[in-house]
Design a protein around this motif. Sequence first.
Motif, PDB file in Angstrom:
ATOM      1  N   SER A 167       0.817  -1.214   0.000  1.00 30.64           N
ATOM      2  CA  SER A 167       0.000   0.000   0.000  1.00 30.64           C
ATOM      3  C   SER A 167       0.852   1.265   0.000  1.00 30.64           C
ATOM      4  O   SER A 167       0.398   2.320  -0.445  1.00 30.64           O
ATOM      5  CB  SER A 167      -0.944   0.005   1.200  1.00 30.64           C
ATOM      6  OG  SER A 167      -0.212  -0.090   2.397  1.00 30.64           O
ATOM      7  N   LEU A 178      -4.586   0.993  -3.081  1.00 27.81           N
ATOM      8  CA  LEU A 178      -4.834   2.173  -2.254  1.00 27.81           C
ATOM      9  C   LEU A 178      -4.803   3.449  -3.085  1.00 27.81           C
ATOM     10  O   LEU A 178      -5.611   4.361  -2.896  1.00 27.81           O
ATOM     11  CB  LEU A 178      -3.804   2.256  -1.120  1.00 27.81           C
ATOM     12  CG  LEU A 178      -4.012   3.419  -0.146  1.00 27.81           C
ATOM     13  CD1 LEU A 178      -5.386   3.339   0.492  1.00 27.81           C
ATOM     14  CD2 LEU A 178      -2.931   3.399   0.932  1.00 27.81           C
ATOM     15  N   ASP A 182      -7.743   6.055  -3.310  1.00 27.35           N
ATOM     16  CA  ASP A 182      -7.535   7.431  -2.868  1.00 27.35           C
ATOM     17  C   ASP A 182      -7.906   8.408  -3.981  1.00 27.35           C
ATOM     18  O   ASP A 182      -8.434   9.494  -3.735  1.00 27.35           O
ATOM     19  CB  ASP A 182      -6.084   7.621  -2.431  1.00 27.35           C
ATOM     20  CG  ASP A 182      -5.904   8.887  -1.623  1.00 27.35           C
ATOM     21  OD1 ASP A 182      -4.941   9.615  -1.848  1.00 27.35           O
ATOM     22  OD2 ASP A 182      -6.773   9.135  -0.757  1.00 27.35           O
ATOM     23  N   ILE A 194     -12.127   4.284  -0.081  1.00 30.94           N
ATOM     24  CA  ILE A 194     -11.031   3.707   0.696  1.00 30.94           C
ATOM     25  C   ILE A 194     -11.561   2.605   1.600  1.00 30.94           C
ATOM     26  O   ILE A 194     -10.896   1.600   1.839  1.00 30.94           O
ATOM     27  CB  ILE A 194     -10.300   4.781   1.520  1.00 30.94           C
ATOM     28  CG1 ILE A 194      -9.900   5.950   0.626  1.00 30.94           C
ATOM     29  CG2 ILE A 194      -9.051   4.171   2.150  1.00 30.94           C
ATOM     30  CD1 ILE A 194      -9.030   6.969   1.314  1.00 30.94           C
ATOM     31  N   ALA A 198     -10.375  -1.136   1.862  1.00 30.80           N
ATOM     32  CA  ALA A 198     -10.126  -1.823   3.136  1.00 30.80           C
ATOM     33  C   ALA A 198     -10.855  -3.153   3.160  1.00 30.80           C
ATOM     34  O   ALA A 198     -10.302  -4.169   3.598  1.00 30.80           O
ATOM     35  CB  ALA A 198     -10.579  -0.941   4.299  1.00 30.80           C
TER      36      ALA A 198
ATOM     37  N   VAL B  75      -3.932   2.538   4.986  1.00 24.93           N
ATOM     38  CA  VAL B  75      -5.349   2.534   4.608  1.00 24.93           C
ATOM     39  C   VAL B  75      -6.182   3.097   5.752  1.00 24.93           C
ATOM     40  O   VAL B  75      -7.041   3.969   5.553  1.00 24.93           O
ATOM     41  CB  VAL B  75      -5.809   1.100   4.255  1.00 24.93           C
ATOM     42  CG1 VAL B  75      -7.319   1.054   4.070  1.00 24.93           C
ATOM     43  CG2 VAL B  75      -5.108   0.605   3.016  1.00 24.93           C
TER      44      VAL B  75
END
Lengths: 221, 224, 248
Positions: A167, A178, A182, A194, A198, B75
């Motif tokens: 990431s 990621l 983003d 995001i 996850a 994250v």
Amino acid sequence: MDALIQQFFNLDIMSRALPLVLHGLWQTVVLCLIVIPLGLAGGLLFALVSLSRSRAIRYVMIVAIDFFRAVPPLVLLIFVYSGLPFAGIRLSPLTAVALAFFLNTSSYYGEIYRAGIESVGRGQWDAARSTGLNAFHTLASVILPQAVRNVLPDLVSNTVEVVKLTSIASVVALPELLYSADMARSITFNASPIVLAAAIYLVMLWPVVRLISRLERRIAS
Amino acid sequence: MNAFLETFFKPNLIAQYWPDILKGIVVTIEIAFAVVVCGLLLGLLLAVLRSFRITPINALIVVFVDMFRALPPLVIVLIVYFGLPNVGISIPSFAVLWLVLTLVLAAFAEEIFWAGILSVPKGQWDAGRSTGFAYLGTLAWIVLPQAIRLTVPPITNRTVAITKNTALGMVIGVPEILSQATSAQSFSGNATPLMLGALAYVILFIPVVALGRFLETRFAWRRS
Amino acid sequence: MSILPAPILSIAGLRKSFGPTEVLRGIDLAVAPQELVFIIGPSGSGKSTLLRCCNRLEEPTAGVITLGGVDLMARSTDINAMRRKIGMVFQSFNLYPHMTALGNVTLALRKVVGKSRSDAEQLGMAALERVGLSAKAKSYPSELSGGQQQRVAIARALALEPSVMLFDEPTSALDPELVGSVLAVMRELKAAGMTMLVVSHEMRFARDAADRVIFMDHGMIVEQGRPERIFAAPQETRTKAFIAELTR
């Protein structure tokens, strides 16, 4: 409460971001397929060198390994990506990530392999050498199979860490999971993409994390 | 050779920027310290809580721990940093970093402490209870001291790994070492500040890594 | 005067130090073919080190070791090839836990001697047959008793057709009731004409099977001779004290 769901679990935004995020996931998978084997091989190399007969070589290797374990991976990555160009070495984001990861993960894997090799009793070396097996065959057929078996949970655990570490490649604009999420966030001003990323990480890694806990507990008892 | 020194070790730039790097070092140490203390305490607390074997609470603990061990810290940092202001909660970036890293360390620490508690022989509990200690007393005076001793190497390793994540603060503007180094690098158009930053990390963490190596040989975590 | 056969294993002036500690202080020993030499002595006397120097598992600090006329210490000597000619059996067996008994016995045959799998297995089964364990060929070490494991270890060394076999306390780690099975194999080897160097405290075995008993103390050979003489009428005071201690 409603605001929380809107901000973090907005299904509409998640579904719009999904294609971009899935593309990022693919990049992450490719990245993992590159760095994990590199790290596993590099780690074995590092470990074998750190077992060398020459005290000088051992020393240099241990210093190098400790150095790469002390520097945060993000710092190493930024250094390779942004710092090296000043010395005339310009690398693509992917190459920079691969190099930084190789140095960092090989050090961690190397330490795990080394602990594994040391956990195999001296008697095994004696037995193998006394039947005329040379160092290469002794390592390959007798020592390493036992060493890897002893530290398998640690190897798996470290591999999970490497997957999570990918990431940080987002910081140097590598379009992995990621980064893509983003990007969607900055377009929609909403954190849900995001959260989606996850969720994808959780789907990939939660089962493995559970497995590792169980393995570690079995060994400890 | 000279070109190498010019690129990475330019003296006047070193003189100009080392105070900024120093400021970054202070911030890094402050956040790291806070994370270690809070994370380990929370992790220990959760492990002790888990030992009471109250099923619904245990389920919650396991879910929390698994989530924070499976998710990449960056994250979680981005979710908290970008998401919370939009629901009206605004926390400064260094607090976000501290909070996330504390929770991550607590999750890993809980698993390690829990494994440690489980591996203390059952006979120790019997001994404690039979000499009049209540549950908490046995835990506090007899079991935990042994459990914690067993967990020193993995805890040290994990703590070092997580405190290095303070570098992630750069992404959300926390003025720690890497932030300072990269700003200075863009201003000066030279890689020297970046080299200074890397060296600062090395100086901070090599002693810790070496300590970890020493502790590992001293308290070998028994593998069969 | 009888013509003595040329010694198969010849040790001259062997010294070994570990750092500042000198463990072997000048050992001279000539082992004749088919001879069973039994070595006794207090712990720390250097018996194991002596054995381990014979196949250079420990590197001698000084001295010459010759096997069948080949100087083991010479640079040009292929030590791995020579090690196949010296079989070694360890106190802790040292079987490879991740391989079956047959796998243990055939590993060196396949990797070093270069035999095909089927040839190696044939030779391996023959060796296991000799120690009475051909039925256990597919078993893993963890499934075997201590005595069986040690016999597999002997087969592992035998399969390579050594000229000399070294036994380093082969029965010390065994429960008493398992010792007999291993000694029986050793007796059979002796009867078949194997040259053997044995470090052990199985005195009855020495009395029955040894051609020569050597008493070592503090890194030197104090006394040696036929077992009857050494056990019944030791000359040196140290030997007397040790034997007395043993037979108490």
